[in-house]
Design a protein around this motif. Structure first.
Motif, PDB file in Angstrom:
ATOM      1  N   PRO A  90       1.155   0.471  -4.678  1.00  0.00           N
ATOM      2  CA  PRO A  90       1.728  -0.091  -3.454  1.00  0.00           C
ATOM      3  C   PRO A  90       1.111   0.466  -2.181  1.00  0.00           C
ATOM      4  O   PRO A  90       1.318  -0.077  -1.109  1.00  0.00           O
ATOM      5  N   LEU A  91       0.348   1.549  -2.282  1.00  0.00           N
ATOM      6  CA  LEU A  91      -0.203   2.191  -1.095  1.00  0.00           C
ATOM      7  C   LEU A  91      -1.704   2.393  -1.233  1.00  0.00           C
ATOM      8  O   LEU A  91      -2.191   2.803  -2.283  1.00  0.00           O
ATOM      9  N   LYS A  92      -2.440   2.139  -0.144  1.00  0.00           N
ATOM     10  CA  LYS A  92      -3.868   2.423  -0.135  1.00  0.00           C
ATOM     11  C   LYS A  92      -4.104   3.911  -0.376  1.00  0.00           C
ATOM     12  O   LYS A  92      -5.005   4.307  -1.119  1.00  0.00           O
ATOM     13  N   ALA A  93      -3.296   4.752   0.279  1.00  0.00           N
ATOM     14  CA  ALA A  93      -3.483   6.200   0.157  1.00  0.00           C
ATOM     15  C   ALA A  93      -3.313   6.649  -1.285  1.00  0.00           C
ATOM     16  O   ALA A  93      -4.016   7.550  -1.754  1.00  0.00           O
ATOM     17  N   LEU A  94      -2.402   6.011  -2.003  1.00  0.00           N
ATOM     18  CA  LEU A  94      -2.166   6.383  -3.394  1.00  0.00           C
ATOM     19  C   LEU A  94      -3.361   6.004  -4.250  1.00  0.00           C
ATOM     20  O   LEU A  94      -3.787   6.769  -5.129  1.00  0.00           O
ATOM     21  N   ALA A  95      -3.949   4.822  -4.006  1.00  0.00           N
ATOM     22  CA  ALA A  95      -5.133   4.410  -4.749  1.00  0.00           C
ATOM     23  C   ALA A  95      -6.281   5.390  -4.523  1.00  0.00           C
ATOM     24  O   ALA A  95      -6.993   5.776  -5.455  1.00  0.00           O
ATOM     25  N   ARG A 119       6.037  -8.077  -1.917  1.00  0.00           N
ATOM     26  CA  ARG A 119       4.771  -7.596  -2.479  1.00  0.00           C
ATOM     27  C   ARG A 119       4.858  -7.590  -4.004  1.00  0.00           C
ATOM     28  O   ARG A 119       3.865  -7.875  -4.684  1.00  0.00           O
ATOM     29  N   GLY A 120       6.036  -7.269  -4.524  1.00  0.00           N
ATOM     30  CA  GLY A 120       6.228  -7.343  -5.963  1.00  0.00           C
ATOM     31  C   GLY A 120       6.144  -8.773  -6.470  1.00  0.00           C
ATOM     32  O   GLY A 120       5.596  -9.035  -7.548  1.00  0.00           O
ATOM     33  N   GLU A 142      -2.409  -6.977  -2.546  1.00  0.00           N
ATOM     34  CA  GLU A 142      -3.130  -7.908  -1.672  1.00  0.00           C
ATOM     35  C   GLU A 142      -4.588  -8.053  -2.096  1.00  0.00           C
ATOM     36  O   GLU A 142      -5.130  -9.162  -2.124  1.00  0.00           O
ATOM     37  N   SER A 143      -5.233  -6.939  -2.424  1.00  0.00           N
ATOM     38  CA  SER A 143      -6.634  -7.013  -2.836  1.00  0.00           C
ATOM     39  C   SER A 143      -6.779  -7.717  -4.179  1.00  0.00           C
ATOM     40  O   SER A 143      -7.766  -8.415  -4.420  1.00  0.00           O
ATOM     41  N   LEU A 144      -5.804  -7.567  -5.063  1.00  0.00           N
ATOM     42  CA  LEU A 144      -5.834  -8.312  -6.318  1.00  0.00           C
ATOM     43  C   LEU A 144      -5.718  -9.809  -6.056  1.00  0.00           C
ATOM     44  O   LEU A 144      -6.449 -10.614  -6.650  1.00  0.00           O
TER      45      LEU A 144
END
Length: 836
Positions: free
Chosen positions: A79-84, A166-167, A132-134
Motif C-alpha cells: 500500500p505504500l511506496k516507502a514500504l516497497a 485502493r483495495g 496503482e502501478s499494477l
C-alpha cells in the motif's frame, strides 16, 4: 536443523543462512512454505516482529534457487511506496548472501521512465509495486507477456487495503491476472499470498484473497503466527497541567524530548501532517543536545522522504516524527520506543504503530501515549485496555466502488478488446464485487462507453465502441493516454509545489492554504520556517524566514483520523465505571475534572445519551455526549439545526469533536427526545444532503476516479478550481436529467459511508431511544468546556472564549478548593485553546 513435526525442512543453503544469523525458522514460515509446495494460496496473520515479510518471500526465493528462471516470478504489492522501497532494500541481503541470481526491483510512481520501459521488456524475477502501478501495467497491450510466467502474488499489509477503494482496484487487478493466466493456458494461476497484522475478521480477508471472492470453500490456507511478548504501553502523566482542548500536545513535548534522549531510536507518530510539522519544529527548539531528528509525511518531496528512510535504516537518526506514511511494515529493528502524540483513534491502529518498535517476538515493544487533552487521556486508556484484551476494531464490509469499477473497465479496454459477459464474471469473482448486480455492471459499462443517457450526446465522453464480434474496445488512442495519466483512486485536494529560491522542491501544500497567504507571510513546512514570496503557475516560491511572528501551519483536508466504534464504546465504559479507569486516572487533572462533572451534572452512560442544556452569554446551549466520531457528529449537527429551525428555536451554529456535539441557539430546547428521534434520518437527511455542498464535493472525487473529470491532460494540468467548476456543472446536469446516474449512486454511497458516517449515526440513534438523560444546568459543565474551546469552531460571540475560560476556571477552582486544603494553581492559558 530440527523442524516442527509434519512441516517441510528448509533446503540446506537456506538452513545455513538462518543458522549464520542465529535464527530458527518460525512455525508459520514453514507452514507458508508447505502451502506453497502444495500450490495453495495462503493468508498469514501474525504480529509485527514475527517475520511476516520473509515468510511471504521465502517460498519464492527457494523456488528460484531450485529452478532459476527468467521473467517475472513473484509480484509484491504494497500500500505504500516507502514500504516497497524498504522491502527491496531488505531483500537484497538474503539474495546476495545466498548467492542467488535473482533480480528484485521496485516499480512505483517514483520509478524513472527509462527503468519502467526496461521492466516491461525484461521484467525482474521479483517486482515490488503498488495497486496503482499494477493497474498501469495491466493497461498495456503486452500485459499477457509481462505476466506470462507469474507464479506468486504477495499482498502486504492486506488489512490496510481490504475495504478501501485502493483495495477494490487491487482486487480487480488480481482477477485480471487470473484471467490472463487462463487465456495463456497457465495451470494453475499464480498463487496468492496475503500478509496481515492481527485483525478482527480473518474470514473476510480469506474471501478477499480467494479467486472466487468468497470465504466458503476458498482455496486459501489460513496461517496464524504466535503472539510475542506483551507490549509495554505507558500513558504519559505530564508534569504540565493538562489542556482542556487542542490536539498538538505541546505541553508535553519537553518530556517527550527527555524520552527521546534516553532511548536509542524513537519513532514519534502523529495523526496529521500539520501536527507533524508543529511537533517537529518544537522538538528542534528543545533539542539542546543537537540529536539527529527527521520528519516524514506524504506531502514532503520524495527525495526528502527517501533520505529520511535511508538514514533510519542505517541507524543514523535518533528520532523521526511521522504520520501514517510510516506506520505500515517498515522493518527497522533498531527502534527502541514508539511515541504516539495524541490519542491513536483505534486499537488496531495503536497495535500497528507500536509494532514498529523492537521487531522481536521475545521482547516487548515499548510505546508511550501522549494525550493532548483531557478526553484523550480516557481514549488512550481505552486503547491500552483494548490492546491488553486483544479486542480489535473492525468496520462492516462495504461493496466495491462503482467509480473504481468504471476505471477498471476503461483500463481493461486500453489493453485490448473484451467481452462484457467475460468481464462481468471476472469482476464478480472478487470479494468487493461479489454482490454486484448485472444492472450496476451494465450501467458502469454504458457510462464508460458513452457517459450515460444524460451525457451521451457529448463526443468527449464516448470512450468505448463495439467491434463486429460484439467486443468492446477503446474508441481512440487519446483515451488510452488520458486513462494512464489519471488512473488511481487517491483523490487529494489540489496541491501546489513548494520551491525554494534556486528551484529546490520541498514538497506540496494544498491550494486553498496558499490562497490564505500574502507575500511576506511565514509558515512551517518540511521542518523549516519559510517565507511566502509569490505564486507562479503551480509553484509556491518561498525563502527561508528568520525567527519572529506567528507562522501558519499547512492543514490538509480529511487529515484527522476518525475515532473507531470499538474505541468509542470503551471510552463510554470508562466514564460509566470509575473502577476501570486505573490508579493513574484517579489523581490529577482528569480525576478532578470527572469528579466535578459528577457533582454538577452526570457522567455519560455506556448505552444511553447524556444531553446537557444551559444558558451562556444570552444563548441557549445543548451538548450531547454521543462519542460517535467527528464525521457522524458533523452530520448530526446539520440535522439537529434543521430540526431546531423548524421548531422555532433559532439555531446559530454547532461544533463537533470525536466525543461531543454542541449546538447553540436563541431559545432553549425542551423536547430532547423529539430532537433525537430516529426519523431525522428520513426526509431531513435527504433534504440536507440535496442542499449541502457535501454531495458536490463527494461527486468531484467520484467523477475523477471514474474518469469523467480528468485532472491531467496531455501537455497540461488542471487547477483545483477548474476541476471543481467542471464537476459542479456536470453534477447539476445529471441531477436534473438523470438523477439515477451511476456516478450519483456512487456519490450517495460514498457520502453515506464516509464524510457523513450515516450508518454509525443510525446505530447510535437506535441505541439511545428511551435512554436519553436530559440534565438542565444553570451554567457550563466541566465536561462541556473542551467542546466549547474546540479550535476551528464557527465563531458566534466573538472573543467570549476568553471569558468562558475564566468563568469555567474560577468555578472549577472554587469547587475543588472546597474539597481540598491545597487549591489548584491560578488560571493560565496554553497555546492550544485554553488551559485553566
Amino acid at each position: 536443523m530440527p523442524e516442527p513435526s509434519g512441516l517441510p525442512a528448509l533446503p540446506a543453503a537456506f538452513a545455513a543462512w538462518f543458522e549464520a544469523r542465529g535464527w530458527q525458522p518460525h512455525r508459520h514460515q514453514l507452514e507458508m512454505l508447505a502451502a506453497a509446495r502444495a500450490g495453495r494460496s495462503a493468508l498469514l496473520i501474525a504480529p509485527t516482529g514475527g517475520g511476516k515479510t520473509l515468510a511471504g518471500f521465502l517460498p519464492s526465493l527457494i523456488e528460484l534457487a531450485e529452478a532459476p528462471a527468467e521473467g517475472l516470478h513473484t509480484l509484491y504489492v504494497s500500500p505504500l511506496k516507502a514500504l516497497a522501497v524498504d522491502i527491496e532494500r531488505n531483500l537484497t541481503a538474503p539474495i546476495r548472501e545466498l548467492g542467488l541470481e535473482v533480480a528484485a526491483e521496485t516499480r512505483t510512481g517514483d520509478t524513472p521512465q527509462a527503468k519502467r520501459t526496461r521492466q516491461r521488456k525484461k521484467p525482474p524475477q521479483i517486482l515490488l509495486t503498488t495497486p496503482e502501478s499494477l493497474a498501469l501495467l495491466l493497461s498495456y497491450h503486452d500485459a499477457p507477456q509481462i505476466f506470462a510466467g507469474l507464479r506468486c502474488i504477495v499482498v502486504d499489509e492486506l488489512h490496510a487495503l481490504a475495504g478501501s477503494k485502493r483495495g477494490d482496484l487491487l482486487a480487480l487487478g488480481l482477477s485480471r491476472l487470473t484471467g490472463l493466466a487462463r487465456l495463456a493456458a497457465q495451470a494453475p494461476a499464480a498463487r496468492r499470498v496475503g500478509l496481515s497484522a492481527t485483525v478482527q475478521d480473518p474470514a473476510r480477508l480469506v474471501a478477499w484473497l480467494s479467486p472466487t471472492g468468497r470465504a466458503e470453500g476458498a482455496p486459501v490456507s489460513l496461517i496464524v503466527g504466535r503472539g510475542g511478548a506483551r507490549p509495554e504501553i505507558e500513558i504519559l502523566a505530564s508534569r504540565a497541567r493538562l489542556p482542556w482542548a487542542g490536539h498538538m500536545a505541546l505541553h508535553a513535548l519537553p518530556e517527550v524530548y527527555e524520552r527521546i534522549r534516553a532511548a536509542g531510536v524513537t519513532l514519534v507518530f502523529v495523526n496529521t501532517r500539520a501536527q507533524a510539522e508543529l511537533v517537529f519544529q518544537e522538538l528542534w527548539r528543545l533539542n539542546e543536545a543537537a540529536l539527529p531528528i527527521g520528519l516524514h509525511h506524504g506531502s514532503l518531496a520524495v527525495e526528502q522522504r527517501r533520505r529520511v528512510e535511508a538514514a533510519m535504516a542505517k541507524g543514523s537518526l535518533r528520532a523521526v516524527v511521522a504520520t501514517s506514511s510510516l506506520d505500515l511494515g517498515i522493518d527497522w529493528g533498531g527502534v527502541d520506543l514508539v511515541v504516539q502524540i495524541g490519542a491513536p483513534k483505534g486499537v488496531s491502529r495503536l497495535l500497528q504503530r507500536l509494532g514498529r518498535a523492537n521487531h522481536r517476538l521475545d521482547a516487548p515493544s515499548r510505546c508511550l501515549l501522549v494525550p493532548a487533552n483531557r478526553f484523550e487521556v480516557l481514549e488512550c486508556r481505552a486503547a491500552r485496555d483494548g490492546v491488553a484484551a486483544m479486542t480489535l476494531d473492525g468496520e462492516a464490509p462495504r461493496p466495491g466502488g462503482l467509480d473504481v469499477l468504471a476505471q477498471h473497465i476503461l483500463g481493461t479496454a486500453c489493453a485490448g478488446p473484451f467481452e462484457a459477459e467475460a468481464l462481468f464474471a471476472q469482476v464478480s469473482a472478487t470479494e468487493p464485487y461479489a454482490g454486484l448486480s448485472r444492472r450496476d455492471f451494465d450501467d458502469a459499462l454504458a457510462f464508460v462507453a458513452t457517459g450515460g443517457y444524460a451525457l451521451k450526446s457529448y463526443e468527449r465522453f464516448r470512450r468505448l465502441v463495439r467491434d463486429r464480434e460484439g467486443r468492446w474496445r477503446v474508441a481512440g488512442p487519446q483515451h488510452v493516454k488520458r486513462y494512464r495519466m489519471n488512473l488511481g483512486v487517491i483523490v487529494e485536494a489540489p496541491t501546489l509545489k513548494v520551491r525554494l529560491a534556486g528551484g529546490r522542491r520541498l514538497g506540496e501544500v494544498e491550494e486553498y492554504f496558499v490562497q490564505t497567504m500574502v507575500p511576506g507571510d511565514s509558515f512551517l513546512f518540511a521542518g523549516q520556517l519559510l517565507r511566502y514570496e509569490a505564486l507562479r503557475e503551480t509553484d509556491v516560491l518561498v525563502s527561508r524566514a528568520g525567527a519572529g511572528g506567528e507562522p501558519k501551519i499547512p492543514a490538509y483536508m480529511g487529515g484527522r483520523l476518525p475515532l473507531t466504534t470499538h474505541l468509542a464504546e470503551r471510552v463510554r465504559g470508562l466514564l460509566a465505571r470509575p473502577e476501570d479507569r486505573g490508579e493513574e486516572e484517579e489523581t490529577g487533572d482528569v480525576a478532578e475534572w470527572l469528579r466535578l462533572q459528577r457533582r454538577r451534572s452526570l457522567l455519560p452512560p455506556p448505552d444511553g445519551l447524556l444531553v446537557e442544556t444551559f444558558p451562556r452569554g444570552g444563548k441557549a446551549f445543548l451538548v450531547a455526549y454521543s462519542f460517535e466520531g467527528r464525521n457522524a457528529h458533523q452530520t448530526l449537527g446539520m440535522l439537529l439545526t434543521r430540526r431546531m429551525e423548524r421548531a422555532g428555536l433559532g439555531p446559530l451554529g454547532f461544533v463537533a469533536t470525536d466525543y461531543v456535539i454542541a449546538v447553540w441557539s436563541v431559545h432553549p430546547a425542551e423536547d430532547i427526545a423529539g430532537l433525537f428521534d430516529q426519523d431525522m434520518l428520513g426526509d431531513d437527511l435527504e433534504e440536507w444532503m440535496a442542499e449541502s455542498s457535501l454531495l458536490k464535493r463527494t461527486f468531484r472525487n467520484v467523477a475523477v476516479i471514474a474518469g469523467l473529470i480528468e485532472r491531467r491532460l496531455p501537455g497540461a494540468e488542471k487547477s483545483g478550481r477548474q476541476v471543481t467548476f467542471s464537476a459542479d456543472l456536470i453534477y447539476d446536469v445529471l441531477r436534473k436529467h438523470q438523477p439515477d446516474h451511476l456516478l450519483l449512486r456512487a456519490t450517495r454511497a460514498d457520502a453515506a459511508g464516509g464524510l457523513t458516517d450515516i450508518g454509525r449515526l443510525a446505530a447510535m440513534l437506535a441505541r439511545v431511544q428511551g435512554r436519553i438523560l436530559h440534565k438542565r444546568l444553570d451554567r457550563v459543565s466541566p465536561l462541556a468546556v473542551p467542546v466549547l474551546l474546540e479550535i476551528g469552531r464557527e465563531q458566534v460571540y466573538g472573543g467570549a472564549i476568553d471569558a468562558l475560560l475564566e468563568e469555567a476556571a474560577e468555578a472549577l477552582i472554587a469547587e475543588a478548593t472546597a474539597d481540598s486544603r491545597d487549591p489548584p494553581p491560578p488560571p493560565r492559558h496554553s497555546r492550544e485553546g485554553g488551559n485553566p
